[in-house]
Design a protein around this motif. Structure first.
Motif, PDB file in Angstrom:
ATOM      1  N   GLN A   1      -9.753  78.321  61.374  1.00 57.31           N
ATOM      2  CA  GLN A   1     -10.367  77.053  61.828  1.00 57.31           C
ATOM      3  C   GLN A   1      -9.833  76.651  63.199  1.00 57.31           C
ATOM      4  O   GLN A   1      -9.752  75.465  63.535  1.00 57.31           O
ATOM      5  N   GLY A   2      -9.480  77.645  63.990  1.00 54.84           N
ATOM      6  CA  GLY A   2      -9.009  77.374  65.342  1.00 54.84           C
ATOM      7  C   GLY A   2      -7.520  77.631  65.487  1.00 54.84           C
ATOM      8  O   GLY A   2      -6.779  77.679  64.496  1.00 54.84           O
ATOM      9  N   ALA A   3      -7.106  77.794  66.733  1.00 55.67           N
ATOM     10  CA  ALA A   3      -5.671  77.975  67.037  1.00 55.67           C
ATOM     11  C   ALA A   3      -5.207  76.671  67.691  1.00 55.67           C
ATOM     12  O   ALA A   3      -4.780  75.753  66.999  1.00 55.67           O
ATOM     13  N   GLY A   4      -5.362  76.560  69.019  1.00 55.20           N
ATOM     14  CA  GLY A   4      -5.024  75.301  69.691  1.00 55.20           C
ATOM     15  C   GLY A   4      -5.891  74.132  69.216  1.00 55.20           C
ATOM     16  O   GLY A   4      -5.487  72.977  69.277  1.00 55.20           O
ATOM     17  N   THR A   5      -7.079  74.426  68.734  1.00 57.11           N
ATOM     18  CA  THR A   5      -7.981  73.349  68.288  1.00 57.11           C
ATOM     19  C   THR A   5      -7.975  73.196  66.769  1.00 57.11           C
ATOM     20  O   THR A   5      -8.856  72.535  66.215  1.00 57.11           O
ATOM     21  N   ASN A   6      -6.983  73.783  66.103  1.00 54.08           N
ATOM     22  CA  ASN A   6      -6.933  73.659  64.639  1.00 54.08           C
ATOM     23  C   ASN A   6      -6.644  72.216  64.235  1.00 54.08           C
ATOM     24  O   ASN A   6      -5.824  71.547  64.863  1.00 54.08           O
TER      25      ASN A   6
ATOM     26  N   ALA B   1      -1.668  70.545  62.818  1.00 49.26           N
ATOM     27  CA  ALA B   1      -0.703  70.716  63.922  1.00 49.26           C
ATOM     28  C   ALA B   1       0.265  71.876  63.667  1.00 49.26           C
ATOM     29  O   ALA B   1       0.815  72.457  64.609  1.00 49.26           O
ATOM     30  N   HIS B   2       0.460  72.226  62.398  1.00 46.07           N
ATOM     31  CA  HIS B   2       1.336  73.360  62.069  1.00 46.07           C
ATOM     32  C   HIS B   2       0.749  74.661  62.646  1.00 46.07           C
ATOM     33  O   HIS B   2       1.464  75.498  63.191  1.00 46.07           O
ATOM     34  N   VAL B   3      -0.573  74.785  62.548  1.00 45.64           N
ATOM     35  CA  VAL B   3      -1.230  75.978  63.105  1.00 45.64           C
ATOM     36  C   VAL B   3      -1.154  75.939  64.632  1.00 45.64           C
ATOM     37  O   VAL B   3      -0.909  76.968  65.280  1.00 45.64           O
ATOM     38  N   PHE B   4      -1.362  74.757  65.220  1.00 42.42           N
ATOM     39  CA  PHE B   4      -1.217  74.596  66.679  1.00 42.42           C
ATOM     40  C   PHE B   4       0.141  75.129  67.113  1.00 42.42           C
ATOM     41  O   PHE B   4       0.259  75.912  68.070  1.00 42.42           O
TER      42      PHE B   4
ATOM     43  N   GLY C   1     -13.525  76.371  68.699  1.00 42.13           N
ATOM     44  CA  GLY C   1     -14.866  75.812  68.665  1.00 42.13           C
ATOM     45  C   GLY C   1     -15.074  75.277  67.269  1.00 42.13           C
ATOM     46  O   GLY C   1     -14.112  74.984  66.577  1.00 42.13           O
ATOM     47  N   TYR C   2     -16.319  75.149  66.871  1.00 48.90           N
ATOM     48  CA  TYR C   2     -16.536  74.622  65.516  1.00 48.90           C
ATOM     49  C   TYR C   2     -17.636  75.387  64.798  1.00 48.90           C
ATOM     50  O   TYR C   2     -18.467  76.050  65.410  1.00 48.90           O
ATOM     51  N   GLU C   3     -17.609  75.251  63.480  1.00 53.90           N
ATOM     52  CA  GLU C   3     -18.669  75.812  62.627  1.00 53.90           C
ATOM     53  C   GLU C   3     -19.674  74.734  62.272  1.00 53.90           C
ATOM     54  O   GLU C   3     -20.855  74.986  62.141  1.00 53.90           O
ATOM     55  N   THR C   4     -19.159  73.503  62.054  1.00 50.81           N
ATOM     56  CA  THR C   4     -20.044  72.370  61.769  1.00 50.81           C
ATOM     57  C   THR C   4     -19.413  71.100  62.316  1.00 50.81           C
ATOM     58  O   THR C   4     -18.201  70.904  62.211  1.00 50.81           O
ATOM     59  N   LEU C   5     -20.263  70.237  62.875  1.00 51.79           N
ATOM     60  CA  LEU C   5     -19.755  68.949  63.375  1.00 51.79           C
ATOM     61  C   LEU C   5     -19.428  68.004  62.229  1.00 51.79           C
ATOM     62  O   LEU C   5     -18.756  66.993  62.434  1.00 51.79           O
ATOM     63  N   LEU C   6     -19.872  68.345  61.006  1.00 55.19           N
ATOM     64  CA  LEU C   6     -19.623  67.467  59.861  1.00 55.19           C
ATOM     65  C   LEU C   6     -18.132  67.291  59.592  1.00 55.19           C
ATOM     66  O   LEU C   6     -17.708  66.279  59.060  1.00 55.19           O
ATOM     67  N   ASN C   7     -17.327  68.308  59.943  1.00 55.89           N
ATOM     68  CA  ASN C   7     -15.882  68.177  59.682  1.00 55.89           C
ATOM     69  C   ASN C   7     -15.059  68.142  60.971  1.00 55.89           C
ATOM     70  O   ASN C   7     -13.857  68.349  60.953  1.00 55.89           O
TER      71      ASN C   7
ATOM     72  N   SER D   1     -16.918  81.854  66.598  1.00 55.99           N
ATOM     73  CA  SER D   1     -17.288  80.470  66.265  1.00 55.99           C
ATOM     74  C   SER D   1     -18.773  80.257  66.510  1.00 55.99           C
ATOM     75  O   SER D   1     -19.364  80.887  67.387  1.00 55.99           O
ATOM     76  N   LYS D   2     -19.353  79.330  65.758  1.00 63.83           N
ATOM     77  CA  LYS D   2     -20.769  78.980  65.977  1.00 63.83           C
ATOM     78  C   LYS D   2     -20.944  78.404  67.380  1.00 63.83           C
ATOM     79  O   LYS D   2     -21.872  78.725  68.094  1.00 63.83           O
ATOM     80  N   HIS D   3     -19.998  77.517  67.759  1.00 63.90           N
ATOM     81  CA  HIS D   3     -20.017  76.959  69.111  1.00 63.90           C
ATOM     82  C   HIS D   3     -18.611  77.053  69.682  1.00 63.90           C
ATOM     83  O   HIS D   3     -17.666  76.562  69.079  1.00 63.90           O
ATOM     84  N   GLN D   4     -18.483  77.716  70.816  1.00 57.96           N
ATOM     85  CA  GLN D   4     -17.171  77.834  71.455  1.00 57.96           C
ATOM     86  C   GLN D   4     -17.077  76.824  72.594  1.00 57.96           C
ATOM     87  O   GLN D   4     -18.049  76.635  73.332  1.00 57.96           O
TER      88      GLN D   4
END
Ligand code: XUL
Ligand code: CO
Length: 439
Positions: free
Chosen positions: A154-159, A162-165, A195-201, A241-244
């Motif tokens: 679900q992302g690296a810097g954009t996860n 914060a633990h993943v960041f 990026g994201y897969e859905t804007l819902l989350n 990602s769906k949108h990068q």
């Protein structure tokens, strides 16, 4: 250690000229030939992409590995990594080019723990340093793989966590250390999962701010260790990602400007990413170059009939000619180069196919360089373009560009001078001109 991983290939692929029928020879790439004041090698700065060339297995989402590489025999992953590095340097030497690029996880396997992964990387970096020294081969750029490990799904810097960041940031620290240690001339950020897969989350605003923080941390650390290489962002609109967020050149430049990062970055433009964004390769190069931010190129091509990143070797002379016109006009790529982020097709199962693939890409760019040089030298396009904008050189056009006139002045000017005369853009004539150089 094996004597040679490519026994069927001579110690160096020779330049034999365009009439040669030897498939293991260059027809156009003559490394020492001087074109427009520099050697072909200096202009083109070719690089092998470690992930495709050394690690690519032909696997796709419907099928397993197909390539049997002689450097993957050991079941001990560190032994395999060492053999792969040996093979990489032999391959690059035989091609007669100077650079390679890697992700941290391409050259060294992940361990059970983060600390073990870092240790593996340091061991392989020491071996790479020795091989660079003995062969003269250099690192064009390094990067961190922030997309393969499941924690980055679900992302690296954009996860959102914060633990993943923090994990991604720690990984970048070590990848930067490795790149610095090896004298890397650039460092790339490609955010396949940023990026994201859905804007819902998704809190898009927060994720963009996180990404900017991530980049600032890298800039601070770069300055701290004294790494002089160029930071590059590699735009791509989607996949995985769906949108990068680094969608294309224009979007990436806007992001860098918004978050006060513009002075620290240039762009690494990839042909197939451009086409996925609905642009041509030359569009993306031109937008980056016009902003003074064209830093490097991932040289490949897509397939217009397939909607994904096929990463094929560049064979389209029209496209490489256009690219080289843009690169020559901005005075070269500086510390950047032409990195073959490309792979042979799944059916090209033999190790020798890696040579054919690179030779084709190298020759297509070398020939593109020669043609671009002619087009520029003879001002085949420039004379027309200069004339097309000449009305801005004097009179009302010069006043407009100098900010000397407002809407009311222009209203008065039009009342006096009347309607403009239409002029043709001459697109077809110019297409014929370009073809006359290529054909
Ligand atoms: C993916 C891609 C990457 C970057 C480096 O599409 O191009 O391999 O070049 O992470
Ligand atoms: Co790339």
């Amino acid at each position: 250690m094996q004597d040679s991983f490519f026994p069927e290939v001579p110690s160096q692929i020779p330049f034999e000229g365009k009439d040669s029928k030897n498939p293991l020879s260059y027809k156009y790439y003559d490394a020492k030939k001087v074109v427009a004041g520099k050697t072909m090698a200096e202009h083109l700065r070719f690089s092998v992409a470690y992930w495709h060339t050394m690690k690519g297995s032909g696997k796709d989402i419907f099928g397993d590995d197909v390539f049997q590489r002689p450097w993957t025999k050991s079941n001990d992953m560190m032994e395999r990594a060492k053999a792969t590095l040996e093979a990489a340097f032999e391959f690059i030497q035989k091609l007669g080019i100077e650079y390679y690029c890697f992700h941290d996880r391409d050259i060294a396997p992940e361990g059970e723990t983060f600390a073990q992964s870092c240790k593996n990387l340091e061991t392989i970096v020491a071996q790479a340093k020795a091989l660079q020294k003995s062969t003269g081969i250099k690192l064009l750029w390094g990067t961190a793989n922030l997309f393969g490990n499941p924690i980055y799904s679900q992302g690296a810097g954009t996860n959102p966590d914060a633990h993943v960041f923090a994990h991604a940031a720690a990984q970048v620290k070590h990848a930067l250390d490795a790149t610095y240690e090896l004298g890397g001339e650039n460092y790339v950020f490609w955010g396949g999962r940023e990026g994201y897969e859905t804007l819902l989350n998704t809190n898009l605003k927060h994720e963009l701010e996180q990404m900017a923080r991530f980049m600032h941390l890298a800039v601070d650390y770069k300055n701290k260790i004294g790494f002089k290489g160029q930071f590059l962002i590699e735009p791509k609109p989607a996949e995985p990602s769906k949108h990068q967020y680094d969608f294309d050149s224009a979007t990436s430049l806007a992001f860098l400007r918004q978050f006060d990062l513009i002075d620290h970055f240039k762009l690494n433009i990839e042909a197939n990413h451009a086409t996925l964004a609905g642009h041509t390769f030359e569009h993306e190069l031109t937008v980056a170059s016009a902003a003074g931010k064209l830093g490097s190129v991932d040289a490949n091509r897509g397939d217009l009939l397939l909607g994904w990143d096929t990463d094929q070797f560049p064979t389209d002379l029209y496209s490489t000619t256009m690219a080289m016109i843009i690169i020559l006009k901005q005075g070269g790529l500086g510390s950047g180069g032409l990195n073959f982020d490309a792979k042979p097709r799944r059916s090209s199962i033999d190790t020798i196919d890696l040579f054919h693939a690179h030779i084709g890409g190298i020759d297509t760019f070398a020939r593109g360089l020669l043609i671009a040089d002619q087009i520029i030298k003879e001002k085949a396009l420039d004379n027309f373009i200069e004339e097309r904008y000449s009305s801005y050189q004097s009179g009302i056009g010069a006043d407009i560009m100098a900010g000397k006139v407002g809407l009311e002045d222009l209203d008065q000017w039009i009342l006096k001078n009347g309607k403009p005369t239409m002029k043709s853009g001459r697109q077809e004539m110019l297409e014929n001109v370009v073809n006359s150089y290529i054909i």
